[in-house]
Design an enzyme around this catalytic site. Sequence first.
Site, PDB file in Angstrom:
ATOM      1  N   GLU A  31       0.805  -1.570  -0.134  1.00 30.10           N
ATOM      2  CA  GLU A  31       0.221   0.098  -0.207  1.00 30.10           C
ATOM      3  C   GLU A  31       0.947   0.952  -0.400  1.00 30.10           C
ATOM      4  OE1 GLU A  31      -0.324  -2.861   1.992  1.00 30.10           O
ATOM      5  OE2 GLU A  31      -2.612  -3.466   1.032  1.00 30.10           O
ATOM      6  N   PHE A  57      -8.260  -3.391   0.749  1.00 35.55           N
ATOM      7  CA  PHE A  57      -9.663  -2.622   2.668  1.00 35.55           C
ATOM      8  C   PHE A  57      -9.059  -1.824   2.733  1.00 35.55           C
ATOM      9  CE2 PHE A  57     -10.254  -7.366   1.121  1.00 35.55           C
ATOM     10  CZ  PHE A  57     -11.352  -7.607   1.128  1.00 35.55           C
ATOM     11  N   PHE A 116      -6.377  -1.362   6.100  1.00 32.30           N
ATOM     12  CA  PHE A 116      -4.511  -1.974   5.772  1.00 32.30           C
ATOM     13  C   PHE A 116      -4.480  -0.172   5.422  1.00 32.30           C
ATOM     14  CE2 PHE A 116      -5.834  -5.756   3.072  1.00 32.30           C
ATOM     15  CZ  PHE A 116      -6.384  -6.400   4.319  1.00 32.30           C
ATOM     16  N   HIS A 127     -10.031  -6.032   7.900  1.00 32.47           N
ATOM     17  CA  HIS A 127     -11.011  -5.864   6.681  1.00 32.47           C
ATOM     18  C   HIS A 127     -12.495  -5.128   6.721  1.00 32.47           C
ATOM     19  CE1 HIS A 127      -7.974  -8.774   5.282  1.00 32.47           C
ATOM     20  NE2 HIS A 127      -8.455  -8.955   4.659  1.00 32.47           N
TER      21      HIS A 127
END
Length: 325
Positions: A60, A83, A86, A129
């Site tokens: 990410e 998600f 994260f 999540h």
Amino acid sequence: MAQMTMIQAITDAMRTELKNDENVLVFGEDVGKNGGVFRATEGLQSEFGEDRVFDTPLAESGIGGLAIGLSTQGYRPVPEIQFFGFVFEVIDSISGQMARTRYRSGGRWHMPVTVRAPFGGGVHTPELHADSLEGLMAQQPGLKVVIPSTPYEAKGLLISAIRDNDPVIFLEHMKLYRSFREEVPEEEYTIELGKADVKREGKDVTLVSYGAMVHSCLKAAEELEKDGISAEVIDLRTVAPLDIDTIIDSVKKTGRAVVVQEAQKQAGVAATVVTEIQERAILHLEAPVLRVAAPDTVYAFSDAEEVWLPSHKDIVEKVSTVMNF
């Protein structure tokens, strides 16, 4: 008009902007050939090519850095965080860089980045999540935070977000992806960012919410109507910046308010809405403004999430409290 789910409306919005502007790029983990975890980008790579819709490594922080660099070169990146739980891996790129660029450059530089991500409970996902972290984003000046509750709004708001010259966090509640369909124009259209929508008019109490909880509020309003209580339901749609005027106008009419969020109670969007109401309309209130929110604990494991998440019954209970104050 076409009958679309929210996920189809989101895909259609990205397809629209990929067609309209060659500088729009869509990228993230598995968004290419696989079309993303929820198939939000399904078919876009085959239609627009690997140079414009492409996969990234499972990093990410790298996705955020790439979005920043592309923005400085005239592109309009639409990165997907697989998600939103994260987001901590990319928080410096979002809050430390994207959100501050226009200010620190004196308006010379912009970050036209739309960060898309699924979030939200009720679908029994693993840990990290489902977390509702919109409050974390809303606290950061320089970011717009958008959370649609219907397919129609998802398409119009996403097109507006992609066209915006400032960074937008576009959060999509997983439970709403395929839960219902509604008519959505096949042609392009926009919905103004920062503008709330009155989903149901009422005269006795104002319910303010966003995302999936809007539907819980509407369900609660139906139950309350059986008891002779008329509830007005406001969908914020954008939680940063807030449409304060729509909220206050409603509260001045009803005299009572309950603010609803799925996220934990402490330091959330609901707390800001409550404060704005108290500061701007306290002389119009017949009762304290109450909140419905999740407990201040880590998100519950899936076996317990239905107990942990707020429900329409919790909303009805809070409304009863303010009506009987």
